[in-house]
Design a protein around this motif. Sequence first.
Motif, PDB file in Angstrom:
ATOM      1  N   LEU A  52       0.801  -1.221   0.000  1.00 22.60           N
ATOM      2  CA  LEU A  52       0.000   0.000   0.000  1.00 22.60           C
ATOM      3  C   LEU A  52       0.833   1.269   0.000  1.00 22.60           C
ATOM      4  N   VAL A  53       2.130   1.145   0.123  1.00 24.61           N
ATOM      5  CA  VAL A  53       2.995   2.324   0.052  1.00 24.61           C
ATOM      6  C   VAL A  53       3.793   2.174  -1.245  1.00 24.61           C
ATOM      7  N   PRO A  54       3.541   3.037  -2.221  1.00 14.76           N
ATOM      8  CA  PRO A  54       4.098   2.833  -3.549  1.00 14.76           C
ATOM      9  C   PRO A  54       5.590   3.126  -3.679  1.00 14.76           C
ATOM     10  N   MET A  55       6.224   3.600  -2.621  1.00  9.64           N
ATOM     11  CA  MET A  55       7.656   3.860  -2.722  1.00  9.64           C
ATOM     12  C   MET A  55       8.357   3.250  -1.518  1.00  9.64           C
ATOM     13  N   GLU A  56       9.684   3.155  -1.632  1.00  7.08           N
ATOM     14  CA  GLU A  56      10.458   2.649  -0.510  1.00  7.08           C
ATOM     15  C   GLU A  56      10.463   3.681   0.609  1.00  7.08           C
ATOM     16  N   ILE A  57      10.442   3.202   1.812  1.00  2.00           N
ATOM     17  CA  ILE A  57      10.501   4.056   2.989  1.00  2.00           C
ATOM     18  C   ILE A  57      11.949   4.027   3.447  1.00  2.00           C
ATOM     19  N   ARG A  58      12.566   5.191   3.523  1.00  4.41           N
ATOM     20  CA  ARG A  58      14.003   5.242   3.777  1.00  4.41           C
ATOM     21  C   ARG A  58      14.347   5.861   5.120  1.00  4.41           C
ATOM     22  N   GLY A  59      15.301   5.221   5.785  1.00  3.47           N
ATOM     23  CA  GLY A  59      15.883   5.743   7.008  1.00  3.47           C
ATOM     24  C   GLY A  59      14.963   5.697   8.205  1.00  3.47           C
ATOM     25  N   PRO A  60      15.530   5.980   9.381  1.00  3.68           N
ATOM     26  CA  PRO A  60      14.724   5.990  10.596  1.00  3.68           C
ATOM     27  C   PRO A  60      13.551   6.967  10.525  1.00  3.68           C
ATOM     28  N   GLU A  61      13.738   8.119   9.895  1.00  8.49           N
ATOM     29  CA  GLU A  61      12.637   9.098   9.813  1.00  8.49           C
ATOM     30  C   GLU A  61      11.485   8.555   8.971  1.00  8.49           C
TER      31      GLU A  61
END
Length: 151
Positions: A41-50
């Motif tokens: 459901l999230v179309p992009m990679e989620i990067r880093g702790p933030e």
Amino acid sequence: MTSPNEHKEIVRLEVERAWNEGDLEVIDDLFAADSIDHVPLVPMEIRGPEGHKQLINAFRSTFPDLEVTIHEMIAEGDLVARRVIIRGTHDGDFVGIDPTGEEIEVAGLVLVRFEDGKIAESWANFDALGILQQIGKGVSIGDLQTKSAFF
């Protein structure tokens, strides 16, 4: 070098403190600066702790009473797999669906890869269609693929 059992403890801390309690400060200690999350459901990679903090905030704002229960964990080398049950009440926007107040309970699997004692990458898979069925909305998987669930 951290052991598979230490990796499991890090995963347990992430679930208990960040996901269940909303203590996002712990994420900085557990995740590598260049970590990547892959989430349905999230179309992009989620990067880093933030990025991971934003992901947790999004889930917790949608399901404020969110509870993730780990049922099994298996660790080998630099990988940890966990089977979880996710519970919560739909009290916030979910992929454009207004809050319904309905309770959800779905299964999920998460594979986590470690580097230098920190979470470097994860792949999550949970029953997104089951969530939609439980909140009682007639949205198809095709509809979900055209929306960004959380960002």
